[in-house]
Design a protein around this motif. Structure first.
Motif, PDB file in Angstrom:
ATOM      1  N   GLN B 128      29.528  25.013 -12.301  1.00 54.40           N
ATOM      2  CA  GLN B 128      28.381  24.577 -12.861  1.00 54.40           C
ATOM      3  C   GLN B 128      27.341  24.672 -11.892  1.00 54.40           C
ATOM      4  O   GLN B 128      27.325  24.540 -10.602  1.00 54.40           O
ATOM      5  N   TRP B 129      26.194  24.951 -12.366  1.00 56.73           N
ATOM      6  CA  TRP B 129      25.167  25.247 -11.630  1.00 56.73           C
ATOM      7  C   TRP B 129      24.085  24.056 -11.867  1.00 56.73           C
ATOM      8  O   TRP B 129      23.780  23.420 -12.884  1.00 56.73           O
ATOM      9  N   TYR B 130      23.377  23.412 -10.870  1.00 56.56           N
ATOM     10  CA  TYR B 130      22.410  22.203 -10.707  1.00 56.56           C
ATOM     11  C   TYR B 130      21.210  22.851 -10.343  1.00 56.56           C
ATOM     12  O   TYR B 130      21.438  23.451  -9.150  1.00 56.56           O
ATOM     13  N   ARG B 132      17.345  21.374  -8.847  1.00 52.41           N
ATOM     14  CA  ARG B 132      16.946  20.020  -8.504  1.00 52.41           C
ATOM     15  C   ARG B 132      15.385  20.303  -8.138  1.00 52.41           C
ATOM     16  O   ARG B 132      15.002  21.175  -7.436  1.00 52.41           O
ATOM     17  N   ALA B 151      30.084  13.470 -10.192  1.00 54.66           N
ATOM     18  CA  ALA B 151      29.249  13.925 -11.308  1.00 54.66           C
ATOM     19  C   ALA B 151      29.364  13.078 -12.569  1.00 54.66           C
ATOM     20  O   ALA B 151      28.555  13.075 -13.330  1.00 54.66           O
ATOM     21  N   PRO B 156      25.763  14.409  -9.229  1.00 55.19           N
ATOM     22  CA  PRO B 156      26.843  15.545  -8.860  1.00 55.19           C
ATOM     23  C   PRO B 156      26.458  15.977  -7.370  1.00 55.19           C
ATOM     24  O   PRO B 156      27.196  16.556  -6.914  1.00 55.19           O
ATOM     25  N   VAL B 171      17.110  16.272 -11.752  1.00 57.51           N
ATOM     26  CA  VAL B 171      18.545  17.330 -11.442  1.00 57.51           C
ATOM     27  C   VAL B 171      18.743  17.784 -12.911  1.00 57.51           C
ATOM     28  O   VAL B 171      18.929  16.964 -13.674  1.00 57.51           O
ATOM     29  N   SER B 172      18.724  18.989 -13.126  1.00 60.58           N
ATOM     30  CA  SER B 172      18.863  19.578 -14.437  1.00 60.58           C
ATOM     31  C   SER B 172      20.042  20.652 -14.318  1.00 60.58           C
ATOM     32  O   SER B 172      20.252  21.149 -13.307  1.00 60.58           O
ATOM     33  N   THR B 173      20.571  20.744 -15.779  1.00 64.79           N
ATOM     34  CA  THR B 173      21.705  21.949 -15.530  1.00 64.79           C
ATOM     35  C   THR B 173      21.011  23.262 -16.138  1.00 64.79           C
ATOM     36  O   THR B 173      21.928  24.140 -16.216  1.00 64.79           O
ATOM     37  N   SER B 174      19.757  23.087 -16.560  1.00 65.43           N
ATOM     38  CA  SER B 174      19.326  24.404 -16.778  1.00 65.43           C
ATOM     39  C   SER B 174      17.929  24.613 -15.875  1.00 65.43           C
ATOM     40  O   SER B 174      17.373  23.542 -15.426  1.00 65.43           O
ATOM     41  N   MET B 240      30.777  30.007 -15.912  1.00 66.71           N
ATOM     42  CA  MET B 240      29.879  29.211 -15.213  1.00 66.71           C
ATOM     43  C   MET B 240      28.564  29.715 -15.289  1.00 66.71           C
ATOM     44  O   MET B 240      27.893  30.387 -14.708  1.00 66.71           O
ATOM     45  N   ALA B 242      24.704  29.196 -17.308  1.00 68.71           N
ATOM     46  CA  ALA B 242      23.338  28.509 -17.222  1.00 68.71           C
ATOM     47  C   ALA B 242      22.339  29.180 -17.726  1.00 68.71           C
ATOM     48  O   ALA B 242      22.648  30.344 -17.783  1.00 68.71           O
TER      49      ALA B 242
END
Lengths: 581, 259
Positions: B128-130, B132, B151, B156, B171-174, B240, B242
């Motif tokens: 997963q990519w995070y 911030r 997480a 996470p 904090v975002s996943t995109s 993995m 994003a």
């Protein structure tokens, strides 16, 4: 025609075990390495076939294996790379053919240290078995690839196969390094100390030059890798932190290490890994020079330039490792140095290519199977080599790094060119190794399939890379733009299936000829070098009491005014020979 | 046999040239400030190396074909003038190409980003990519993954709850970035090495545990672009994924506020 004399005709009577198994005879050991590599290449090719099938038909049920899971795929990938790089490309060109033919071409009857020679093979065999054992332990083989980047390879929690499977990988490679260093010492000493009278360095066949330089590279490169794998084993098992930095949280586990550097592994690995590329391909380059001269019935064009180019490649090979790390977070200023040095190494490689073509040019070429594979080597070397200066540029490399473009590049230049040289060597030296000739028609058929197959598999991979397809993906479904490349991936898989199936022709030819091929004369190809002064197969006593005296260079073909178109290196120098160098 | 080999080489050359001219798969459209220069350099490489490829294979083929007209091989042990000539020629070609590449590399790597660049911290974790963002205070809070990372509880990265600077961190996943602005990245990894690869931006940088790697790029076109992981990181490496969302400046600020 002489009956192929069995090895047992040796004057010294020894037990079967000492003669065929635990033998110190370099000819037996050379053949043992040959069969070790054959076993490794069979497993390695089978793994690539399974990977290719899984990639495009992920749910295909494979006989005995069932459906391949992502971790299986990555295990296959690690083992494929390791087997091919270490046990095929670093084994058969150097330790297989080199162990057999270096002493004979230099005019001596064995290596400098025959017992060490035997130890080297047996350690390699143990290393091979330890590596394969990883398939059968809990978690299976390592999923970290043949480069074993830390921390993936350092922390057991990082994935299946990162437990015992990885320890076995490290132990196996540690043993392989030991065997390679032992063997390299033997090669260097034999070349420097055991040459026949008159065999000056500048009269050595280019094969011997290549084995000599390769041995020096092996000595230096494998020593560094030995240190690196021991350090990694200690990080994994003895609580050290050479490579593992602090504060890691892997798969929910807090990792109890601090202070290591993940990039240190990459520096050590590639300080070995790039010379390793030349360890794999230099013997093939030497062999190609040799065979192009033999079959075009012409001296090697620019012998001295070839020697110096070999030495230059060897020396520069130790200064370019950073080009594997342009995207790693290494200081961008280092990129300039590594880029320039990498471009520099393209120059001696190009010099070799020019000289190969010039050797062919103006020859009355004999189109036997070894020549076909040597010409194929040159073609693949040009194709795979030319993407080198492109990948040497950090800006372009960073985009293409870890994509299929790089996979295409190194397979063409190292794997395919390397294999073409191995095939050429097999067809060429088979009579001297096994006393019989291989079948020419099957050899040609094998060549055509392999030539077209190599291009069909690896050329399209460049496009995948340009389109941004990362390598080491076990499935194509994770990203939309990758999934869109499935049709091309299917084509590559079909080409791979056809090409690998075509290798059955080679296997049939090899084993059929070993037992049923026509008996070989002493010098069926009409070569000048000393191994052809011996009967076929080379008797275990070697030259016996008749150490040859060398009077000529290795490539005296088609000397004007001579009745034969080749002059053996040990022909008496009765008259003032203007060509003796 | 000579003819067959020559025809085979020519066929291979034609097929390879066709493959690269037709190129049914190719670069995605470049959408970052550096993509035009990089694509241009690739085009130069393609022409130069493509020409050397074609010439090399054809000269090889001609050398093989000439053999048919020969009764006996010529005897030549080399020619130093030729050796020197082709060595100088190929050195000049390769190093001219190398220097042009060095220029591009310095323009990409050795120039600082704008002072008002958007700050994004990128963290790679299996699988997963995070991303911030520092929030209104402009400061990222301390993290301690071993102590606080959970997480499933929405933390996470292991933001330290006792650090006030971290309270407003986003904090975002995109990755969401404004068009036409430099984006200053600080790349990190939680567990193993990953590599942030955005083909449309011509961008790739490994994220290495224990290191903070700073680099930047500038998106120039609004849209959604896929992010891949380009360094083998384990069984989920292939998925993995994003997305980087390049939006207008107003939309970017609205997104930050909403978060």
């Amino acid at each position: 025609m002489p009956d192929p004399a069995p090895i047992s005709a040796a004057p010294v009577t020894r037990s079967f075990l000492r003669r065929y198994v635990f033998s110190t005879d370099h000819k037996v050991i050379g053949r043992q390495y040959f069969f070790l590599s054959l076993a490794a290449v069979l497993v390695g090719s089978l793994l690539s076939l399974l990977m290719r099938i899984h990639l495009v038909w992920p749910h295909a049920a494979i006989p005995f294996l069932g459906e391949i899971k992502p971790e299986n795929y990555l295990g296959f990938l690690t083992m494929h790379g390791t087997l091919m790089v270490f046990f095929v490309l670093s084994t058969v060109p150097q330790n297989g053919f080199g162990t057999f033919f270096l002493p004979l071409q230099l005019g001596t009857s064995d290596m400098a240290f025959p017992p060490l020679n035997m130890v080297g093979f047996w350690v390699s065999l143990v290393s091979f078995l330890v590596l394969l054992a990883a398939f059968f332990v809990p978690g299976g083989a390592s999923v970290a690839g043949w480069t074993q980047y830390v921390p993936l390879s350092a922390v057991p929690a990082a994935g299946p196969g990162e437990g015992l499977g990885t320890d076995l990988w490290l132990v196996s490679i540690g043993l392989f390094c030991l065997a390679s260093v032992i063997s390299a010492i033997n090669f260097v000493t034999t070349t420097l100390k055991q040459r026949a009278t008159g065999m000056d360095l500048m009269r050595m066949p280019l094969t011997c030059w290549a084995w000599f330089v390769t041995a020096i590279l092996s000595l230096l490169a494998f020593s560094v890798l030995t240190a690196a794998v021991i350090m990694l084993l200690m990080d994994r098992n003895a609580g050290t932190s050479f490579f593992v930095p602090g504060g890691l949280m892997v798969n929910g586990h807090a990792v109890d290490h601090a202070g290591g550097s993940a990039l240190l592994w990459q520096h050590l690995f590639w300080f070995f890994g790039h010379p390793e590329v030349y360890i794999a391909v230099l013997p093939g380059m030497g062999l190609t020079s040799h065979l192009l001269s033999v079959f075009s019935r012409k001296p090697v064009f620019g012998y001295k330039a070839m020697v110096w180019a070999t030495i230059a490649i060897g020396a520069l090979g130790f200064m370019v490792w950073g080009h594997h790390m342009f995207a790693s977070g290494m200081d961008p200023y280092a990129g300039f140095a590594f880029s320039t040095l990498t471009t520099a190494i393209a120059v001696p490689s190009a010099i070799k290519t020019f000289n190969w073509v010039a050797t062919l040019y103006g020859g009355r070429i004999r189109f036997a199977t070894p020549l076909l594979f040597s010409a194929g080597f040159v073609s693949l070397f040009i194709t795979g080599g030319l993407t080198g200066p492109l990948l040497a540029q950090p800006a372009l490399d960073v985009y293409l790094h870890d994509t299929y473009f790089v996979v295409a590049h190194f397979h063409l230049i190292m794997a395919m060119a390397g294999l073409f040289a191995v095939f050429a060597a097999t067809y060429f030296w088979f009579p001297k190794m096994f006393g019989r000739m291989m079948n020419e028609r099957l050899g040609r058929l094998h060549f055509w399939i392999t030539l077209f197959g190599s291009y069909a598999i690896f050329m399209p991979m460049h496009l995948l890379g340009v389109a941004g397809h990362p390598r080491r993906y076990s499935e194509l479904t994770g990203l939309q733009y990758v999934a869109a490349m499935a049709p091309l991936q299917r084509f590559i898989t079909l080409a791979a299936i056809a090409t690998i199936a075509g290798q059955i022709i080679f296997l049939v030819n090899l084993f059929w000829s070993m037992f049923k091929g026509p008996a070989a004369e002493a010098n069926p190809w009409e070569c000048t070098t000393l191994e052809w002064t011996l009967p076929s197969p080379a008797p275990s006593k070697g030259f016996g009491d008749h150490e040859p005296i060398v009077a000529h260079g290795p490539y005296e073909y088609s000397i004007p005014g001579e009745d034969k178109d080749f002059l053996m290196q040990d022909s008496p120098a009765t008259r003032d020979n203007r060509n003796a160098s | 046999m000579a003819v067959a080999l020559v025809l085979a080489l020519l066929l291979i050359v034609l097929a390879c040239v066709w493959l690269f001219v037709a190129h049914p798969w190719w670069f995605p459209v470049g959408v970052s400030a550096q993509s035009a220069a990089l694509d241009h350099q690739f085009t130069i490489a393609l022409w130069l190396l493509g020409a050397l490829f074609v010439v090399g294979q054809i000269v090889l083929a001609v050398s093989l074909l000439r053999s048919r007209r020969k009764q006996q091989s010529g005897y030549s042990r080399g020619d130093w003038r030729l050796e020197i000539a082709w060595t100088l020629a190929i050195t000049a070609i390769f190093f001219w190409f190398n220097i042009s590449g060095d220029r591009l590399w310095s323009s990409m790597k050795l120039q600082a980003s704008d002072a008002n660049a958007v700050q994004v911290e990128v963290t790679g974790a299996q699988f997963q990519w995070y991303f911030r963002y520092p929030g209104p205070d402009g400061k990222l809070g301390r993290t301690n993954a071993q102590k606080f990372a959970k997480a499933e509880e929405g933390n996470p990265l292991g933001l330290d709850p006792s650090d006030p600077a971290g309270v407003d961190d986003i904090v975002s996943t995109s990755m969401v970035v404004p068009v036409g602005h430099d984006v200053d990245l600080n790349l990190r990894a939680l567990d193993v090495i990953h590599s942030l690869f955005i083909p449309a931006m011509r961008f790739k940088q490994d994220t290495v545990p224990g290191m903070d790697i700073h680099t930047h790029f500038r998106p120039v076109r609004i849209g959604n672009y896929e992010i891949a992981c380009a360094e083998l990181c384990g069984t989920g490496h292939y998925r993995m994924r994003a997305v980087v969302r390049v939006v207008s400046e107003e939309e970017f600020h609205a997104w930050l506020l909403k978060k």
